[in-house]
Design a protein around this motif. Structure first.
Motif, PDB file in Angstrom:
ATOM      1  N   ALA A  68       0.847  -1.190   0.000  1.00 32.29           N
ATOM      2  CA  ALA A  68       0.000   0.000   0.000  1.00 32.29           C
ATOM      3  C   ALA A  68       0.884   1.242   0.000  1.00 32.29           C
ATOM      4  O   ALA A  68       1.847   1.320   0.755  1.00 32.29           O
ATOM      5  CB  ALA A  68      -0.891   0.002   1.235  1.00 32.29           C
ATOM      6  N   VAL A  69       0.572   2.182  -0.868  1.00 30.43           N
ATOM      7  CA  VAL A  69       1.387   3.406  -0.957  1.00 30.43           C
ATOM      8  C   VAL A  69       0.466   4.627  -1.041  1.00 30.43           C
ATOM      9  O   VAL A  69      -0.719   4.515  -1.340  1.00 30.43           O
ATOM     10  CB  VAL A  69       2.304   3.391  -2.210  1.00 30.43           C
ATOM     11  CG1 VAL A  69       3.329   2.268  -2.132  1.00 30.43           C
ATOM     12  CG2 VAL A  69       1.476   3.298  -3.485  1.00 30.43           C
ATOM     13  N   LEU A  70       1.053   5.788  -0.775  1.00 24.24           N
ATOM     14  CA  LEU A  70       0.351   7.041  -1.012  1.00 24.24           C
ATOM     15  C   LEU A  70       0.312   7.245  -2.522  1.00 24.24           C
ATOM     16  O   LEU A  70       1.340   7.164  -3.185  1.00 24.24           O
ATOM     17  CB  LEU A  70       1.121   8.176  -0.312  1.00 24.24           C
ATOM     18  CG  LEU A  70       0.515   9.577  -0.289  1.00 24.24           C
ATOM     19  CD1 LEU A  70      -0.876   9.576   0.323  1.00 24.24           C
ATOM     20  CD2 LEU A  70       1.431  10.528   0.491  1.00 24.24           C
ATOM     21  N   ASP A  71      -0.890   7.459  -3.061  1.00 23.46           N
ATOM     22  CA  ASP A  71      -1.029   7.612  -4.504  1.00 23.46           C
ATOM     23  C   ASP A  71      -0.150   8.773  -4.974  1.00 23.46           C
ATOM     24  O   ASP A  71      -0.129   9.838  -4.366  1.00 23.46           O
ATOM     25  CB  ASP A  71      -2.497   7.899  -4.857  1.00 23.46           C
ATOM     26  CG  ASP A  71      -2.824   7.555  -6.303  1.00 23.46           C
ATOM     27  OD1 ASP A  71      -1.888   7.258  -7.067  1.00 23.46           O
ATOM     28  OD2 ASP A  71      -4.021   7.578  -6.648  1.00 23.46           O
ATOM     29  N   GLU A  72       0.553   8.553  -6.072  1.00 23.31           N
ATOM     30  CA  GLU A  72       1.487   9.572  -6.542  1.00 23.31           C
ATOM     31  C   GLU A  72       0.779  10.897  -6.845  1.00 23.31           C
ATOM     32  O   GLU A  72       1.308  11.977  -6.586  1.00 23.31           O
ATOM     33  CB  GLU A  72       2.180   9.056  -7.810  1.00 23.31           C
ATOM     34  CG  GLU A  72       3.278   9.983  -8.275  1.00 23.31           C
ATOM     35  CD  GLU A  72       3.756   9.633  -9.681  1.00 23.31           C
ATOM     36  OE1 GLU A  72       4.068   8.456  -9.913  1.00 23.31           O
ATOM     37  OE2 GLU A  72       3.796  10.542 -10.515  1.00 23.31           O
ATOM     38  N   ILE A  73      -0.433  10.805  -7.350  1.00 23.06           N
ATOM     39  CA  ILE A  73      -1.155  12.044  -7.673  1.00 23.06           C
ATOM     40  C   ILE A  73      -1.504  12.809  -6.388  1.00 23.06           C
ATOM     41  O   ILE A  73      -1.535  14.031  -6.368  1.00 23.06           O
ATOM     42  CB  ILE A  73      -2.401  11.747  -8.555  1.00 23.06           C
ATOM     43  CG1 ILE A  73      -2.951  13.026  -9.191  1.00 23.06           C
ATOM     44  CG2 ILE A  73      -3.498  11.042  -7.791  1.00 23.06           C
ATOM     45  CD1 ILE A  73      -2.097  13.586 -10.297  1.00 23.06           C
ATOM     46  N   ALA A 128      -4.180   2.512   7.242  1.00 23.68           N
ATOM     47  CA  ALA A 128      -3.580   3.517   6.356  1.00 23.68           C
ATOM     48  C   ALA A 128      -2.820   4.604   7.118  1.00 23.68           C
ATOM     49  O   ALA A 128      -2.250   5.505   6.496  1.00 23.68           O
ATOM     50  CB  ALA A 128      -4.656   4.152   5.485  1.00 23.68           C
ATOM     51  N   VAL A 129      -2.792   4.516   8.457  1.00 27.89           N
ATOM     52  CA  VAL A 129      -2.155   5.576   9.258  1.00 27.89           C
ATOM     53  C   VAL A 129      -0.725   5.918   8.792  1.00 27.89           C
ATOM     54  O   VAL A 129      -0.407   7.088   8.578  1.00 27.89           O
ATOM     55  CB  VAL A 129      -2.187   5.218  10.761  1.00 27.89           C
ATOM     56  CG1 VAL A 129      -1.327   6.185  11.575  1.00 27.89           C
ATOM     57  CG2 VAL A 129      -3.620   5.246  11.275  1.00 27.89           C
ATOM     58  N   PRO A 130       0.152   4.915   8.587  1.00 25.33           N
ATOM     59  CA  PRO A 130       1.511   5.271   8.163  1.00 25.33           C
ATOM     60  C   PRO A 130       1.536   6.019   6.822  1.00 25.33           C
ATOM     61  O   PRO A 130       2.355   6.906   6.621  1.00 25.33           O
ATOM     62  CB  PRO A 130       2.218   3.915   8.033  1.00 25.33           C
ATOM     63  CG  PRO A 130       1.402   2.967   8.838  1.00 25.33           C
ATOM     64  CD  PRO A 130      -0.002   3.464   8.794  1.00 25.33           C
ATOM     65  N   THR A 131       0.640   5.653   5.928  1.00 22.66           N
ATOM     66  CA  THR A 131       0.582   6.327   4.626  1.00 22.66           C
ATOM     67  C   THR A 131       0.181   7.788   4.792  1.00 22.66           C
ATOM     68  O   THR A 131       0.741   8.684   4.157  1.00 22.66           O
ATOM     69  CB  THR A 131      -0.426   5.591   3.714  1.00 22.66           C
ATOM     70  OG1 THR A 131      -0.003   4.243   3.579  1.00 22.66           O
ATOM     71  CG2 THR A 131      -0.511   6.230   2.349  1.00 22.66           C
TER      72      THR A 131
END
Lengths: 258, 328
Positions: A33-38, A68-71
């Motif tokens: 899971a990642v922070l969306d680049e946009i 999702a907290v770390p993201t």
């Protein structure tokens, strides 16, 4: 000025992404899971303006599962002043309407002069949340901006549409969305990561926002079927021995593609 | 016509900057004709209704509601949403179909939020069963097929451009002028509009039947002309990988992939494209894929029906002359 940036955690597009065939929900265990680049680019627009102007507060907001907290914290490490995380098991699988109503309620509660989002997430590719929020909040929408100029009381930008390019402006408060034509985001540095631990991180449930996720009197979009398509298999692969172009032409002719 | 019930399907037809119907109209009306009676809505600049109604009827609109307004020129989104709200009140449609264009998404979004209607976005087809309208989605670059429906009430649907092949039969022109009271909703202002400078005779990338795309393997903006040449030989649209766009070989509007344009052509030719997963997500639903790349391990070969490991600068000119040979 308060700028709220909507950020989204998505499955990493560099990996194989899976949907759960029972529930239709994203199988979050299947990929990173990642922070969306946009989302990162949207945050960069806000932070760049805050860097150059006094009195600008940047808030990251996300409606996402508890994990999702770390993201979301990555947004704090990059430089946002505070975070609002809307997390509620009842919101799992929320359709676009419920998502927009929930985010609108959170935005009213937090307050905003400008809301910045990405134009399309890499997972859902919906692209409708920003304009839905603008309608629910009674403010202008200026979407799909490939350049943004923020001022104290307005926002101006360039918008590429089919057939040309338009310049649009909106008085604040407003909701905008940006495209990936805007610059890459900064990397969080060590100082930012340490500072992020001390920044305000607010967690809200649906009830805090007066949202009843399972209100059946509200029309919803529901999934009725899901199927996985068999992966595409590789066909013929040849090494060019001097006739590669001719071989392609033959393939096109055989398959009636020319 | 077939045996579907006579449910009205409201179809918003967008207009191009010079005031004609957008090319998405035919697919939207085609899709609508499979699930009900297509009732078109056109929001037109003053003076254009008759012409637009004729175009809409030719593409299969059973009736054409026309809202004439000068507000289009300077107010973003809102005039269309106000017109759509008035049309929906007049027609009580079972579904509302809108193109999944940049503007179409905004109009659909505001309309759904304003009326509390559920919304299905980037749909590749519509159908109906005993319970009502179904929206078909292609998710994660075509890896999954998902079907959605409204629990009740009309479903607002944005339709992916070029995804629907169905076409409706031409109908007699039935023009109904419609008054739409301005809602007064806050709108962004259109300050200016610059039509796209490209006056290419090539088809538009979105919805194209054939696409030739180039990647970083082309090496430079000048050498990217090879992609244009093959596209012209095939009558194809020109696409690109993100790497080629980032390297400045071609404007971003040509980017195919996850964050660019999704294409689903009959033929996709990938030249000097390695085939990162984000690129494949935007093109792997093509019916036929051809790849040329000098790296035998390039992931694009995993999805190619016909792959040539070789130098694009020798393979492609040979292909172009072989095609020219055949035409003579």
């Amino acid at each position: 000025m308060r700028i709220v940036v909507l950020v989204k955690e998505v499955p990493d597009t560099y990996g194989e992404r899976k949907l759960d065939l029972e529930t239709g929900l994203a199988d979050r265990a299947a990929s990173e899971a990642v922070l969306d680049e946009i989302s990162e680019r949207a945050l960069e627009v806000a932070l760049a303006y805050a860097d150059a102007h006094d009195g600008v507060e940047v808030v990251v907001m996300s409606m996402a599962a508890e994990r999702a907290v770390p993201t979301i914290r990555k947004g704090l490490a990059m430089g946002a002043a505070s975070a609002v995380h809307i997390s509620d098991p009842g919101l799992a699988g929320a359709d676009l309407g419920l998502t927009a109503r929930t985010l609108a309620a959170a935005l009213r509660r937090t307050g905003f002069d400008l809301v910045i989002a990405g134009n399309l997430s890499t997972d859902g590719s919906g692209g409708v949340i920003p304009a839905m929020l603008a309608e629910l909040l009674g403010v202008p929408n200026a979407t799909a901006l490939s350049s943004v100029e923020i001022a104290a009381d307005s926002v101006v930008g360039t918008r590429d549409i089919d057939g040309g390019t338009m310049r649009v402006s909106a008085a604040l408060p407003a909701v905008i969305s940006i495209t990936e034509a805007l610059p890459d985001a900064r990397f969080p540095n060590f100082k930012g990561i340490m500072a992020a631990k001390k920044k305000p991180f607010e967690t809200l449930g649906a009830a805090d926002l007066g949202i009843e996720p399972h209100d059946l009197s509200v029309a919803m979009s529901i999934m009725t079927a899901i199927a996985e398509k068999p992966p595409r298999s590789a066909g013929v692969k040849i090494t060019d021995d001097g006739d590669g172009g001719v071989r392609i032409a033959e393939f096109l002719i055989e398959n009636r593609l020319v | 016509m077939t045996d579907h019930p006579p449910a009205p399907i409201l179809v918003l037809l967008e207009t191009t900057p010079n005031g004609d119907l957008s090319t998405s109209a035919a697919g939207l009306l085609g899709a609508a004709s499979r699930i009900g009676v297509p009732v078109a809505l056109v929001v037109a600049a003053p003076g254009r209704p008759q012409e637009l109604a004729e175009q809409a009827a030719a593409a299969g609109a059973d009736r054409v509601l026309v809202v004439e307004t000068g507000a289009l020129a300077n107010e973003l989104t809102i005039p269309h949403v106000d017109a759509l709200a008035a049309a929906a009140a007049a027609v009580t449609p079972e579904a509302v179909l809108i193109s999944n264009s940049v503007d179409g998404r905004d109009i659909a979004a505001r309309f759904a939020a304003r009326t509390g209607a559920p919304i299905a976005v980037d749909v590749v087809g519509v159908s109906r069963d005993a319970e009502g309208i179904l929206a078909h989605h292609s998710v994660y670059g075509g890896a999954y097929e998902v079907v959605s429906a409204a629990t009740f009430g009309p479903l607002v649907v944005t339709v992916r451009q070029g995804a629907v092949d169905a076409r409706a039969e031409a109908r007699p022109v039935v023009l109904e002028p419609l008054d739409a009271a301005p809602s007064g909703a806050a709108s962004a202002t259109i300050e200016s509009f610059e039509p796209a400078a490209e006056t290419s005779s090539r088809p538009e990338l979105r919805g194209a039947k054939r696409v030739v795309s180039g990647g970083r393997g082309l090496g430079s903006a000048e050498q990217f002309a090879l992609v244009d040449e093959l596209a012209d030989a095939l009558g194809a649209a020109v696409g690109a990988s993100r790497a080629a766009v980032d390297a400045g070989y071609i404007p971003a509007a040509h980017q195919v992939g996850q964050t660019g344009v999704s294409v689903s052509p009959q033929l996709y030719v990938a030249l000097g494209i390695s085939g990162a997963i984000q690129h494949r997500a935007g093109m792997q639903t093509a019916k036929n894929i051809i790849a040329v790349n000098k790296d035998p391990d390039a992931p694009i070969f995993e999805v190619a029906d016909f792959g040539v490991v070789g130098d694009v600068f020798t393979v492609v000119p040979q292909l172009i002359s072989a095609l020219a040979e055949r035409k003579r």
